[in-house]
Design an enzyme around this catalytic site. Sequence first.
Site, PDB file in Angstrom:
ATOM      1  N   SER A  32       6.010  -1.754  -2.326  1.00  0.00           N
ATOM      2  CA  SER A  32       6.070  -2.680  -3.475  1.00  0.00           C
ATOM      3  C   SER A  32       5.091  -2.259  -4.564  1.00  0.00           C
ATOM      4  CB  SER A  32       5.838  -4.127  -3.032  1.00  0.00           C
ATOM      5  OG  SER A  32       4.743  -4.276  -2.163  1.00  0.00           O
TER       6      SER A  32
ATOM      7  N   LYS B  82       0.681   0.048   6.860  1.00  0.00           N
ATOM      8  CA  LYS B  82       1.247  -1.298   6.676  1.00  0.00           C
ATOM      9  C   LYS B  82       2.108  -1.743   7.853  1.00  0.00           C
ATOM     10  CE  LYS B  82       3.529  -0.105   3.031  1.00  0.00           C
ATOM     11  NZ  LYS B  82       3.145   1.327   3.116  1.00  0.00           N
ATOM     12  N   SER B  83       3.076  -0.914   8.217  1.00  0.00           N
ATOM     13  CA  SER B  83       4.013  -1.285   9.286  1.00  0.00           C
ATOM     14  C   SER B  83       3.302  -1.416  10.626  1.00  0.00           C
ATOM     15  CB  SER B  83       5.137  -0.252   9.396  1.00  0.00           C
ATOM     16  OG  SER B  83       5.931  -0.277   8.229  1.00  0.00           O
TER      17      SER B  83
ATOM     18  N   GLY C 106       0.842  -1.189   0.000  1.00  0.00           N
ATOM     19  CA  GLY C 106       0.000   0.000   0.000  1.00  0.00           C
ATOM     20  C   GLY C 106       0.874   1.235   0.000  1.00  0.00           C
ATOM     21  N   LEU C 107       0.235   2.372  -0.088  1.00  0.00           N
ATOM     22  CA  LEU C 107       0.962   3.638  -0.139  1.00  0.00           C
ATOM     23  C   LEU C 107       1.687   3.922   1.171  1.00  0.00           C
ATOM     24  CD1 LEU C 107      -1.724   5.904  -1.874  1.00  0.00           C
ATOM     25  CD2 LEU C 107       0.341   4.931  -2.932  1.00  0.00           C
TER      26      LEU C 107
ATOM     27  N   GLY D  19       2.315   5.571   4.476  1.00  0.00           N
ATOM     28  CA  GLY D  19       1.368   6.177   5.414  1.00  0.00           C
ATOM     29  C   GLY D  19       0.033   5.473   5.504  1.00  0.00           C
ATOM     30  N   SER D  20      -0.122   4.371   4.774  1.00  0.00           N
ATOM     31  CA  SER D  20      -1.413   3.669   4.775  1.00  0.00           C
ATOM     32  C   SER D  20      -1.624   2.844   6.044  1.00  0.00           C
ATOM     33  CB  SER D  20      -1.539   2.762   3.540  1.00  0.00           C
ATOM     34  OG  SER D  20      -0.504   1.790   3.529  1.00  0.00           O
TER      35      SER D  20
END
Length: 197
Positions: free
Chosen positions: A106, A38-39, A32-33, A35-36
């Site tokens: 990615s 993910k982490s 994903g972008l 700031g979405s």
Amino acid sequence: MSTNLTWHETSINKEDYRSKNNHSSGVIWLTGLSGSGKSTIANIINQKLYQKGLQTYVLDGDNVRHGLNKDLGFGDKDRQENIRRIGEVAKLFADSGTIVLASFISPFRSDREQIRSNLEENDFIEVFVSCPLEECEKRDPKGIYKKVRKGEIPSFTGIDSPYEEPLNSEIVVHTDQESEEASADRIIELLQQKSWI
């Protein structure tokens, strides 16, 4: 690749590790972008699975660029090589019986599909962490979007470099509509449905 290489079979294989760990293994790929979320989601899942006694590990985009991939830039070819290397590392972890949480923008579908094709069927779960660009910019946890808008960072994914959304991910979480905690819980439910855990 050299033709003088021979694959050396190990005495302990993936199934042995899975049996010892009492759970399956594989790669959960969060894309994903910037700031979405993910982490954040990867780390919530990691913590919850760790507390259950499962063998897990988080591979994070920024962290990997501090070491293994510190020689790579952010042009298309370097981004592809970054993801290729991570895919290989993630596969090694999965072969060791570990549930890998890979958190990477990615941006290219073909790169993500290449990783999927290198793993056995059912050993790869693609998670699309969907969040509108405007919301990611508002969050801007690392201050990157501000730098992009000032022209300090060229070729940034989602702004002047493309992000190719997954077409057939196993699960989509919408972090503008639900908390990261709720997203993590939905992914864990999927792991249970797929008998990973």
